[in-house]
Design an enzyme around this catalytic site. Structure first.
Site, PDB file in Angstrom:
ATOM      1  N   THR A 108      28.922  24.851  32.356  1.00  0.00           N
ATOM      2  CA  THR A 108      28.377  23.540  32.644  1.00  0.00           C
ATOM      3  C   THR A 108      26.935  23.719  33.101  1.00  0.00           C
ATOM      4  O   THR A 108      26.585  24.773  33.627  1.00  0.00           O
ATOM      5  CB  THR A 108      29.213  22.830  33.727  1.00  0.00           C
ATOM      6  OG1 THR A 108      28.685  21.534  33.965  1.00  0.00           O
ATOM      7  CG2 THR A 108      29.224  23.611  35.036  1.00  0.00           C
ATOM      8  N   GLY A 109      26.116  22.694  32.889  1.00  0.00           N
ATOM      9  CA  GLY A 109      24.726  22.793  33.316  1.00  0.00           C
ATOM     10  C   GLY A 109      23.787  22.397  32.200  1.00  0.00           C
ATOM     11  O   GLY A 109      24.097  21.526  31.396  1.00  0.00           O
TER      12      GLY A 109
ATOM     13  N   GLY B 180      22.707  22.397  29.119  1.00  0.00           N
ATOM     14  CA  GLY B 180      23.301  22.813  27.857  1.00  0.00           C
ATOM     15  C   GLY B 180      22.321  23.280  26.801  1.00  0.00           C
ATOM     16  O   GLY B 180      22.592  24.222  26.064  1.00  0.00           O
TER      17      GLY B 180
ATOM     18  N   ASP C 276      25.755  21.992  24.912  1.00  0.00           N
ATOM     19  CA  ASP C 276      26.688  23.106  24.763  1.00  0.00           C
ATOM     20  C   ASP C 276      28.149  22.686  24.722  1.00  0.00           C
ATOM     21  O   ASP C 276      28.971  23.390  24.120  1.00  0.00           O
ATOM     22  CB  ASP C 276      26.479  24.137  25.879  1.00  0.00           C
ATOM     23  CG  ASP C 276      26.779  23.585  27.269  1.00  0.00           C
ATOM     24  OD1 ASP C 276      27.128  24.376  28.161  1.00  0.00           O
ATOM     25  OD2 ASP C 276      26.632  22.359  27.474  1.00  0.00           O
TER      26      ASP C 276
ATOM     27  N   THR D 254      29.549  18.387  33.271  1.00  0.00           N
ATOM     28  CA  THR D 254      30.520  18.314  32.194  1.00  0.00           C
ATOM     29  C   THR D 254      31.820  18.705  32.837  1.00  0.00           C
ATOM     30  O   THR D 254      31.815  19.542  33.750  1.00  0.00           O
ATOM     31  CB  THR D 254      30.217  19.403  31.141  1.00  0.00           C
ATOM     32  OG1 THR D 254      28.985  19.128  30.515  1.00  0.00           O
ATOM     33  CG2 THR D 254      31.297  19.496  30.105  1.00  0.00           C
TER      34      THR D 254
ATOM     35  N   SER E 271      29.138  11.573  34.607  1.00  0.00           N
ATOM     36  CA  SER E 271      28.712  12.570  33.632  1.00  0.00           C
ATOM     37  C   SER E 271      29.700  12.770  32.499  1.00  0.00           C
ATOM     38  O   SER E 271      29.457  13.534  31.582  1.00  0.00           O
ATOM     39  CB  SER E 271      28.490  13.909  34.332  1.00  0.00           C
ATOM     40  OG  SER E 271      29.729  14.372  34.844  1.00  0.00           O
TER      41      SER E 271
ATOM     42  N   ARG F  11      21.091  14.134  20.382  1.00  0.00           N
ATOM     43  CA  ARG F  11      21.089  15.445  21.014  1.00  0.00           C
ATOM     44  C   ARG F  11      22.502  15.891  21.330  1.00  0.00           C
ATOM     45  O   ARG F  11      23.306  15.151  21.893  1.00  0.00           O
ATOM     46  CB  ARG F  11      20.250  15.424  22.293  1.00  0.00           C
ATOM     47  CG  ARG F  11      20.265  16.740  23.102  1.00  0.00           C
ATOM     48  CD  ARG F  11      21.359  16.756  24.145  1.00  0.00           C
ATOM     49  NE  ARG F  11      21.297  17.901  25.049  1.00  0.00           N
ATOM     50  CZ  ARG F  11      22.202  18.160  25.975  1.00  0.00           C
ATOM     51  NH1 ARG F  11      23.246  17.366  26.118  1.00  0.00           N
ATOM     52  NH2 ARG F  11      22.075  19.201  26.760  1.00  0.00           N
TER      53      ARG F  11
ATOM     54  N   THR G  61      32.024  15.399  27.872  1.00  0.00           N
ATOM     55  CA  THR G  61      30.811  15.002  28.561  1.00  0.00           C
ATOM     56  C   THR G  61      30.152  13.817  27.874  1.00  0.00           C
ATOM     57  O   THR G  61      30.429  13.546  26.698  1.00  0.00           O
ATOM     58  CB  THR G  61      29.804  16.169  28.608  1.00  0.00           C
ATOM     59  OG1 THR G  61      28.659  15.794  29.366  1.00  0.00           O
ATOM     60  CG2 THR G  61      29.348  16.546  27.209  1.00  0.00           C
TER      61      THR G  61
END
Lengths: 344, 322
Positions: free
Chosen positions: A255-256, A258, A235, A204, A72, A232, A222
């Protein structure tokens, strides 16, 4: 009377010790998202050898870029719709509030290094795309292919699977069944597409470092969302979203998912709350709750640390995320230790 | 007694009327930064003809893209270090908190249109660079040269002048001397829907690929139909580090009035960058609005446009900087 005096003194000593322990939080501190141990170790080691908090955060995130943490971060992961890997990163100086960030960076492996160059060699905050890659090359970073056999495989499997999942909506051909190219539909029903809560699509590394003298820094790196629409940006490289830090208040990193999380500036919110005296765990929880209100099934987590070295984390409970793991190293542990928090 | 009753009644009526006037703020509302009157008119007209707040904000910002408002929006302005004009834009839906944004967009004139397409045709929030331009073309936007004679002139004069000013760092703290006029807009309708948007061609002579605050949610603009909206303008590189639009909306969420919310957002940045060039507009759910700006040479007073059901047409407002 003598016995009561003794008891009273014991109680007093006990209370004072507890207060000391409660108040005592160990600095320096390194904390990062996910069980990326080597990243934490690299950051801790930088601090121990006299490096700054910026050095710590840069080395920690760079370690993940080199090791491709979980696929990732860094090269060879998360190919976009056209099979390319592009990188995003951010670094922030909590003393001066300077920020350097890159997004949609092509063919340069050391994204956080480039982010630092943006901060140190320009007056800007964020550089993106092909131009960011040219900037990096001018700054001495080597152009390399970010593609590997692995990322090529991920991409070809995805093509074979009718390009599922993807992040298109209200287009034709029907994106839930078919690959592109896509054209916009002129009329459509307003409906929320199920978001792809997937632990492997959204990692991330986000890291915060604090030293004994009160300096704080934060950073992220990331390769973004697998199968993202090319260009794209999520975050991670967005100040206040992927991370935020103010040496007078504290730092946070998220994280997650974004795309969703960045609409709520969770890192900025958490730091604002800590600025107002809220403890790190509660600050993190509030940041998660805010997003939950609008997107109850969002995939995401956040880590928080304040100026005394207290830290916390929070995550949204969804299938695939019951517990969130993160690394901590401070003068108590002296080595990176795996911590976790239950999601709510 | 009779006279006292009369006086008391008058006083009561007076007080009630004042309260009503104080409490009464006119919706719908359109408010945008800088005296960009046509943008405000386009947005107001969209609302009046039954368009949504998103339509209002899109049309308003698009008007500036077409008219190149002050050279700071749309094609033909702000060439970067290599002479190219690239665009940034954002649109946000205060009901759903969905956002669409583009940055470093090349060869497409209608940046806010593309931003809206990001919001409506993808699950993402922000698309950048060459890829964003390809996306736009796929979505039906026409590729055109964003360069004009004017932008070419600005660029060649700059080259002749040893490329001054530029944003490369040579000193620890460099004096930032440019003026920046990116428009930001907030629209609220009577039913409580709110939207916000921005559009800009960014910083003249920027390092290619530089993205400022305008397309960054929480920085260039932010809106939540339950709290209010804010939009910022000025030295984006600096301002975006403080998320001023997000902060202002958070304050309004907590009940702070728009002027005070705007002032706080400016103060926060001032603490770290006392000479920063910038301003912010704020509006809450009742249609009350305010603005604030940092007092520096070149910015003593900040002008913005307002149209609401009281004015019925865009009106120029201003606030003194502090």
């Amino acid at each position: 009377m003598h016995r009561q005096d003794k008891m009273f003194t014991s109680l007093l000593i006990c209370a004072l010790t507890s207060l000391l322990t409660l108040g005592h939080a160990s600095l320096p501190l390194v904390i990062n998202t996910w069980p990326f141990k080597n990243a934490a170790a690299a950051a801790w080691s930088a601090l121990q050898s006299g490096g700054s908090v910026l050095d710590a955060v840069e080395r920690g995130c760079a370690r993940c870029e080199m090791e491709q943490c979980d696929g990732s971060v860094g090269y060879g992961g998360s190919p976009d719709e056209s099979g390319e890997t592009t990188l995003d990163a951010l670094i922030m100086n909590g003393d001066t509030m300077e920020v350097g960030a890159v997004a949609d960076l092509r063919r340069i492996k050391n994204a956080i290094g480039v982010a630092r160059a943006v901060m140190e060699h320009t007056e800007h905050t964020l550089l993106v795309g092909e131009s960011a890659s040219v900037f990096a090359e001018n700054m001495g970073f080597i152009a390399e292919d970010l593609t590997t056999n692995k990322s090529v495989n991920i991409f070809s499997e995805w093509l074979k699977g009718n390009c599922q999942p993807n992040y298109r909506k209200n287009v034709s051909p029907e994106p839930s069944k078919s690959c592109g190219p896509y054209r916009p539909k002129t009329t459509w029903k307003q409906s929320k597409r199920a978001r792809h809560a997937n632990i492997h699509a959204h990692d991330t590394i986000g890291m915060i470092a604090l030293d004994r003298d009160g300096h704080a820094a934060a950073g992220t790196s990331t390769n973004g969302l697998t199968h993202k629409v090319p260009g794209r940006v999520g975050d991670s490289p967005i100040v206040g979203a992927g991370a935020y830090v103010d040496s007078l208040a504290g730092g946070a990193a998220a994280t997650g998912d974004g795309d969703v999380m960045m609409r709520f500036l969770p890192s900025y919110l958490a730091v604002e709350l800590m600025r107002a005296g809220v403890d790190p765990s509660a600050a993190c929880k509030s940041a998660v709750s805010r997003i939950k209100r609008h997107y109850s099934e969002f995939f995401g987590a956040i880590i928080c640390a304040n100026t005394t070295g207290h830290y916390g984390a929070a995550c949204n409970k969804v299938p695939g995320l019951n517990k969130f793991h993160f690394m901590v190293a401070n003068s108590e542990t002296n080595t990176p230790v795996l911590k976790s928090v239950d999601c709510f």
